[in-house]
Design an enzyme around this catalytic site. Structure first.
Site, mmCIF file in Angstrom:
data_model
loop_
_atom_site.group_PDB
_atom_site.id
_atom_site.type_symbol
_atom_site.label_atom_id
_atom_site.label_comp_id
_atom_site.label_asym_id
_atom_site.label_seq_id
_atom_site.Cartn_x
_atom_site.Cartn_y
_atom_site.Cartn_z
ATOM 1 N N HIS A 90 38.828 18.092 52.188
ATOM 2 C CA HIS A 90 40.118 17.312 52.559
ATOM 3 C C HIS A 90 40.132 15.832 52.133
ATOM 4 O O HIS A 90 40.517 14.937 52.896
ATOM 5 C CB HIS A 90 40.560 17.372 54.146
ATOM 6 C CG HIS A 90 40.855 18.590 54.665
ATOM 7 N ND1 HIS A 90 41.484 19.519 53.796
ATOM 8 C CD2 HIS A 90 40.693 19.225 55.830
ATOM 9 C CE1 HIS A 90 41.914 20.662 54.624
ATOM 10 N NE2 HIS A 90 41.439 20.532 55.643
ATOM 11 N N ASP A 147 40.780 31.322 58.758
ATOM 12 C CA ASP A 147 40.704 29.879 58.131
ATOM 13 C C ASP A 147 40.506 30.661 56.809
ATOM 14 O O ASP A 147 39.437 30.184 56.108
ATOM 15 C CB ASP A 147 39.329 29.389 58.567
ATOM 16 C CG ASP A 147 39.129 28.029 58.258
ATOM 17 O OD1 ASP A 147 40.297 27.356 57.734
ATOM 18 O OD2 ASP A 147 38.356 27.176 58.524
ATOM 19 N N HIS A 166 48.735 18.611 57.124
ATOM 20 C CA HIS A 166 47.851 19.254 58.241
ATOM 21 C C HIS A 166 48.279 19.461 59.717
ATOM 22 O O HIS A 166 47.598 18.951 60.376
ATOM 23 C CB HIS A 166 46.287 18.543 58.001
ATOM 24 C CG HIS A 166 45.333 19.609 58.320
ATOM 25 N ND1 HIS A 166 44.937 20.228 59.593
ATOM 26 C CD2 HIS A 166 44.330 20.106 57.630
ATOM 27 C CE1 HIS A 166 44.021 20.831 59.699
ATOM 28 N NE2 HIS A 166 43.516 20.882 58.410
ATOM 29 N N GLU A 189 48.871 25.453 56.053
ATOM 30 C CA GLU A 189 48.539 24.430 54.819
ATOM 31 C C GLU A 189 48.885 24.956 53.703
ATOM 32 O O GLU A 189 48.265 25.674 53.119
ATOM 33 C CB GLU A 189 47.225 23.689 54.997
ATOM 34 C CG GLU A 189 46.751 23.347 56.510
ATOM 35 C CD GLU A 189 45.155 23.444 56.453
ATOM 36 O OE1 GLU A 189 44.368 22.772 55.841
ATOM 37 O OE2 GLU A 189 44.863 24.213 57.562
ATOM 38 N N ASN A 219 41.664 20.819 51.472
ATOM 39 C CA ASN A 219 40.630 22.012 51.438
ATOM 40 C C ASN A 219 39.396 21.740 50.585
ATOM 41 O O ASN A 219 38.996 20.494 50.293
ATOM 42 C CB ASN A 219 41.441 23.318 51.145
ATOM 43 C CG ASN A 219 40.673 24.409 51.783
ATOM 44 O OD1 ASN A 219 39.452 24.675 52.006
ATOM 45 N ND2 ASN A 219 41.873 25.111 52.523
ATOM 46 N N ARG A 220 38.570 22.635 50.531
ATOM 47 C CA ARG A 220 37.049 22.579 49.848
ATOM 48 C C ARG A 220 36.998 22.482 48.517
ATOM 49 O O ARG A 220 37.507 23.321 47.716
ATOM 50 C CB ARG A 220 36.441 23.771 50.706
ATOM 51 C CG ARG A 220 36.032 23.378 52.163
ATOM 52 C CD ARG A 220 35.385 24.751 52.861
ATOM 53 N NE ARG A 220 35.272 24.427 54.347
ATOM 54 C CZ ARG A 220 36.183 24.351 54.920
ATOM 55 N NH1 ARG A 220 37.509 24.946 54.927
ATOM 56 N NH2 ARG A 220 35.964 24.244 56.447
ATOM 57 N N TYR A 239 49.049 20.602 63.233
ATOM 58 C CA TYR A 239 48.806 21.897 63.881
ATOM 59 C C TYR A 239 49.761 22.108 65.163
ATOM 60 O O TYR A 239 50.537 21.207 65.814
ATOM 61 C CB TYR A 239 47.556 21.311 64.980
ATOM 62 C CG TYR A 239 46.090 21.108 64.288
ATOM 63 C CD1 TYR A 239 45.741 20.244 63.474
ATOM 64 C CD2 TYR A 239 45.219 22.308 64.418
ATOM 65 C CE1 TYR A 239 44.777 20.027 62.994
ATOM 66 C CE2 TYR A 239 43.794 22.180 63.934
ATOM 67 C CZ TYR A 239 43.571 20.856 63.076
ATOM 68 O OH TYR A 239 42.307 20.736 62.551
HETATM 69 C C1 BGC Z 1 40.062 23.863 57.239
HETATM 70 C C2 BGC Z 1 39.081 24.332 58.505
HETATM 71 C C3 BGC Z 1 38.673 22.779 59.031
HETATM 72 C C4 BGC Z 1 39.982 21.863 59.375
HETATM 73 C C5 BGC Z 1 39.627 20.700 59.681
HETATM 74 C C6 BGC Z 1 41.094 23.357 57.975
HETATM 75 O O1 BGC Z 1 42.192 23.097 56.904
HETATM 76 O O2 BGC Z 1 40.336 25.169 56.758
HETATM 77 O O3 BGC Z 1 37.900 24.980 57.928
HETATM 78 O O4 BGC Z 1 37.870 23.018 60.051
HETATM 79 O O5 BGC Z 1 40.898 22.080 58.192
HETATM 80 O O6 BGC Z 1 39.594 20.404 61.075
#
Ligand code: BGC
Length: 346
Positions: free
Chosen positions: A103, A245, A172, A310, A77-78, A174
């Site tokens: 990430h 998100d 991560h 996540e 994350n950020r 999906y």
């Molecule tokens: C984030 C999204 C991001 C994505 C990457 C996620 O874990 O929360 O904001 O766009 O990852 O594709």
């Protein structure tokens, strides 16, 4: 465990795929990014369904920027403004999401080739991340073990560092419980075991630092709701994220394996329950999937064609004094487990 060559990276390095088969479920793990490449579970008719997005070739993985299926590190994350301090020493990270770090940066753990070794029921992946890689202090050794048992996939994350650093590893994947490539997930039901979440300031999705209650907001997912029911509600947080998100604060005690999330596709009946020892979980509804290269079997992956759960430390924790600390000190082992349990709803 069956290990074969899956392909080669642009610079000629071999990528292996390890296939695990429990008898009722099957999955494939790549040494590239430690990615979960496929995961087949039975639907309510007993038909095997691949519930995760992925690619048929290494080229597919290298040509996308969505972190599909991968292990994320050193910090999932950020991290706001791409920097943080430990005891007054400032560390600058690579900015790959506007001014922020996302990430693990430019060449995060999702783009590394991991070593793979067999363990009972699964595979252990190992990676060494040198001191100051992507700007992070400390030589970090990460171990990620995938174990498939019945219809449960457990992921055990471990890391050690020789200096103080920050660490938050996640997977991560999906998911589309209707089968990868089957279109939108907005019909799915979602439930999060979380009374609180961490609101973000704006479209950059950096937390305000507040830990807010979900009561009376579309973020209250404590009872199952159809994703479509809440996702378009007139609520600033949903506008900032382009849908869900956000990080939710999982109820109960971090460090203890406890229920975090549950999702069901009413069509296939496939149910996913996620348990974790981690403090938080990012529920992301694939709001930025448009532009993704074609997936397995030519599948189209567009916005909201999958969701992610996540498990993590909260975003931007290294800069947020009121969030659980993600600092890893020498001599400590960063150790967390996430379990994905599949079933069917009749
Ligand atoms: C984030 C999204 C991001 C994505 C990457 C996620 O874990 O929360 O904001 O766009 O990852 O594709």
């Amino acid at each position: 465990m069956q290990k074969t060559i899956f392909g080669y990276t642009h610079d000629g390095r071999a990528v292996h795929r390890i296939v695990l088969n429990s008898g009722t479920a099957r999955c494939g793990i790549l040494t590239y990014g430690g990615a979960l490449q496929f995961l087949e579970v039975p639907d309510r008719n007993g038909d095997m369904t691949d519930v995760v997005l992925g690619f048929d070739t290494v080229e597919g993985y290298q040509s996308q920027d969505k972190y599909i299926g991968a292990i994320i590190g050193r910090y999932a994350n950020r991290i706001g403004d791409s920097g943080f301090s430990i005891h007054g020493t400032k560390f600058s990270l690579f900015s790959n999401s506007g001014p922020d770090h996302l990430h693990g940066g430019k060449n995060g753990f999702d783009k590394k080739i991991w070593r793979a070794e067999e363990v009972p029921g699964g595979v252990r992946l190992t990676l060494e991340s040198p001191h100051m890689e992507e700007g992070y202090p400390g030589n970090l050794k990460a171990d990620v073990t995938y174990i498939l048992y019945g219809n449960e996939l457990a992921i055990k994350f471990e890391a050690v560092s020789d200096r103080e650093t920050v660490c938050s590893l996640t997977n991560h994947a999906y998911f589309n419980l209707g089968g990868q490539g089957s279109g939108t997930i907005e019909n799915h039901l979602i439930r999060l075991n979380a009374s609180r979440y961490t609101p973000v300031k704006d479209e950059r999705c950096i937390p305000t630092g507040e830990i807010a209650r979900v009561d009376g907001t579309p973020m209250d997912l404590r009872r199952p709701v159809h994703i479509s029911q809440n996702i378009e509600k007139d609520f600033d947080q949903l506008k900032y994220g382009g849908g869900f998100d956000h990080n939710w604060v999982i109820d109960g005690q971090p460090g203890e394996l406890r229920p975090a999330a549950e999702a069901v596709d009413p069509d296939t009946g496939i149910l996913l329950a996620v348990d974790t020892t981690l403090p938080g979980i990012q529920f992301y509804t694939g709001n930025h999937l448009d532009g993704c290269p074609p997936g397995k079997g030519g599948a189209v992956y567009g916005n909201r064609h999958a969701f992610c759960l996540e498990t993590q430390f909260y975003p931007d924790s290294p800069n947020q004094p009121d969030f659980p600390s993600a600092v890893l000190s020498p001599g400590e082992v960063w150790s967390h487990t996430t379990v994905m349990k599949f079933g069917v709803e009749k």
